[in-house]
Design an enzyme around this catalytic site. Structure first.
Site, PDB file in Angstrom:
ATOM      1  N   TRP A  34       0.874  -1.183   0.000  1.00 31.53           N
ATOM      2  CA  TRP A  34       0.000   0.000   0.000  1.00 31.53           C
ATOM      3  C   TRP A  34       0.907   1.228   0.000  1.00 31.53           C
ATOM      4  CZ3 TRP A  34       0.909   3.255   4.082  1.00 31.53           C
ATOM      5  CH2 TRP A  34       1.451   2.704   5.249  1.00 31.53           C
ATOM      6  N   GLU A  77       8.108   7.878  13.922  1.00 24.16           N
ATOM      7  CA  GLU A  77       8.246   7.230  12.605  1.00 24.16           C
ATOM      8  C   GLU A  77       9.139   8.060  11.685  1.00 24.16           C
ATOM      9  OE1 GLU A  77       7.252   4.316  11.606  1.00 24.16           O
ATOM     10  OE2 GLU A  77       5.709   3.705  13.048  1.00 24.16           O
ATOM     11  N   GLU A 112       9.153   1.097   6.082  1.00 27.58           N
ATOM     12  CA  GLU A 112       8.896   1.986   7.216  1.00 27.58           C
ATOM     13  C   GLU A 112       8.687   3.437   6.761  1.00 27.58           C
ATOM     14  OE1 GLU A 112       8.592   1.741  10.526  1.00 27.58           O
ATOM     15  OE2 GLU A 112       8.780  -0.426  10.663  1.00 27.58           O
ATOM     16  N   HIS A 115       5.294   4.984   6.699  1.00 24.33           N
ATOM     17  CA  HIS A 115       4.520   5.236   7.920  1.00 24.33           C
ATOM     18  C   HIS A 115       4.481   6.718   8.289  1.00 24.33           C
ATOM     19  CE1 HIS A 115       5.436   0.816   9.223  1.00 24.33           C
ATOM     20  NE2 HIS A 115       4.728   0.906   8.119  1.00 24.33           N
ATOM     21  N   GLU A 165       9.396  -3.512  17.558  1.00 24.77           N
ATOM     22  CA  GLU A 165       8.391  -3.689  16.494  1.00 24.77           C
ATOM     23  C   GLU A 165       7.093  -4.243  17.090  1.00 24.77           C
ATOM     24  OE1 GLU A 165       8.624  -2.609  13.491  1.00 24.77           O
ATOM     25  OE2 GLU A 165      10.680  -2.753  12.779  1.00 24.77           O
ATOM     26  N   THR A 168       5.411  -1.239  18.712  1.00 31.79           N
ATOM     27  CA  THR A 168       4.780  -0.296  17.767  1.00 31.79           C
ATOM     28  C   THR A 168       3.539  -0.912  17.146  1.00 31.79           C
ATOM     29  OG1 THR A 168       6.428  -0.948  16.134  1.00 31.79           O
ATOM     30  CG2 THR A 168       6.727   1.185  17.138  1.00 31.79           C
ATOM     31  N   ASP A 197       2.053  -3.701   9.097  1.00 26.03           N
ATOM     32  CA  ASP A 197       3.476  -3.719   8.700  1.00 26.03           C
ATOM     33  C   ASP A 197       4.347  -4.051   9.911  1.00 26.03           C
ATOM     34  OD1 ASP A 197       2.775  -2.876   6.166  1.00 26.03           O
ATOM     35  OD2 ASP A 197       3.942  -1.016   6.209  1.00 26.03           O
ATOM     36  N   GLU A 198       4.065  -3.365  11.016  1.00 23.65           N
ATOM     37  CA  GLU A 198       4.894  -3.567  12.225  1.00 23.65           C
ATOM     38  C   GLU A 198       4.813  -5.024  12.685  1.00 23.65           C
ATOM     39  OE1 GLU A 198       6.590  -1.053  12.478  1.00 23.65           O
ATOM     40  OE2 GLU A 198       5.490   0.842  12.669  1.00 23.65           O
ATOM     41  N   HIS A 201       7.171  -7.047  10.630  1.00 22.81           N
ATOM     42  CA  HIS A 201       8.564  -6.767  11.017  1.00 22.81           C
ATOM     43  C   HIS A 201       8.916  -7.471  12.330  1.00 22.81           C
ATOM     44  CE1 HIS A 201       8.200  -2.734   8.597  1.00 22.81           C
ATOM     45  NE2 HIS A 201       8.188  -3.803   7.832  1.00 22.81           N
TER      46      HIS A 201
HETATM   47 FE   LIG Z   1       8.533  -0.650  12.743  1.00 21.13          FE
HETATM   48 FE   LIG Z   2       6.866   2.095  11.565  1.00 18.15          FE
END
Ligand SMILES: [Fe+2]
Ligand SMILES: [Fe+2]
Length: 325
Positions: A34, A77, A112, A115, A165, A168, A197-198, A201
């Site tokens: 995205w 971020e 990242e 973000h 991670e 977050t 996403d986090e 990760h």
């Molecule tokens: Fe992250």
């Molecule tokens: Fe992030």
């Protein structure tokens, strides 16, 4: 599996194929990713101003604390240059550009980077933020850097990233839930995308540490212990505002996060418990005396910290950040 006691350089080299594998599993290609523009009003469209008006109406009822936490999260971020240079300065990683480790660092950074972009644009459009003040805080934070106490050691660094991670993921997810409750479905969606996403990760970094435990269990255990004794600090611990002493802004930011239950001392404890379980600390073999003691310390730590966290009260003092008019 490495049999004889290996150096960190050897372990990192040995892990290259594994990192490559995890990269394809846990990072997405650009084509499959995205982008912030997918989630925000498109300025080329005729209905742009209409959409911005709707966005501002939804954002009008967001609580002060939520907005403050969101600004703090965005600044965190946006200090991504600090995190990338920190990753690149970890010792014992192969440094040739084609090494899976270097590819991982670049691809992680690239993911990242979306973000801060997304959250910054959203906050700008809400019309509730003093953008200049927020931007100054970002510039400060990047210039000030951080001290994570990982000593550029890969074992310590990946304990840190596994922890951070996960934290977050949790905090962006909580912001999404609160935003939804306060009537801003769009913000909820944005934060949900970031949170997912986090989560990927976090899984990758936990897998890295799990793999190191296979090759070098004693050293990995000692590194984990050392990080937990020093405590995991947030990457934005130097966060500040124009004209405000260093340390104060960050404290007020974490107070706000505690108050609205976005990230608390109990969460810290839960994440630790999760890592102890994830890396199956109870069943790790080939430890020497120091390694055994480290294991004992780590497995007892979640309960100990939980007792402390339960006695802590949510901070009451409300603070007026310069970021919000
Ligand atoms: Fe992250
Ligand atoms: Fe992030």
């Amino acid at each position: 599996m490495i049999t004889a006691i290996a150096s960190r350089v050897e372990v990192m080299k040995w892990m290259e194929d594994f990192v490559h594998e995890k990269m394809t599993e846990f990072l997405k290609s650009v084509e499959d990713s995205w982008q912030p523009a997918d989630l925000l009003p498109d300025a080329r469209m005729e209905n742009f101003f209409e959409e911005v008006k709707n966005l501002q109406e939804r954002a009008r009822d967001l609580s002060y604390d939520l907005l403050a936490v969101l600004v703090g999260d965005t600044i965190t971020e946006e200090a991504l240059p600090t995190y990338e240079s920190w990753l690149m300065s970890i010792k014992d990683l192969p440094t040739n550009e084609e090494s899976p480790w270097m590819k991982w660092n670049r691809a992680w950074t690239a993911e990242e980077n979306r973000h801060g972009d997304l959250l910054n644009k959203y906050l700008y459009l809400t019309g509730r933020i003093n953008m200049r003040e927020m931007e100054a805080s970002t510039q400060y934070l990047i210039a000030d850097g951080f001290d994570l106490q990982t000593d550029n050691d890969p074992y310590r660094a990946f304990v840190y990233t596994s922890f951070q991670e996960t934290a977050t993921n949790l905090s962006h997810r909580r912001v999404a839930q609160i935003a939804k409750k306060q009537g801003d479905g769009m913000l909820a969606k944005l934060c949900g995308y970031v949170a997912s996403d986090e989560a990927r990760h976090a899984k990758a970094y936990k897998a890295f540490v799990g793999k190191i435990f296979e090759a070098d269990p004693n050293e990995m255990m000692l590194a984990f212990e050392d990080m937990m004794r020093k405590k995991i600090v947030m990457p934005a611990h130097y966060m500040r505002e124009l004209g405000v002493d260093m340390g104060k802004t960050f404290g007020h930011f974490t107070d706000a996060a505690q108050r609205i239950n976005v990230y608390t001392a109990l969460d810290y404890t839960d994440i630790l418990r999760d890592l102890v379980k994830e890396w199956k600390l109870e069943t790790v073999t080939n430890l020497n005396d120091a390694g055994e003691r480290a294991r004992d310390y780590l497995t007892a730590l979640p309960d100990r910290l939980k007792r402390v966290a339960e006695r802590m009260k949510a901070p009451q003092l409300e603070y007026k950040f310069r970021w919000i008019d």
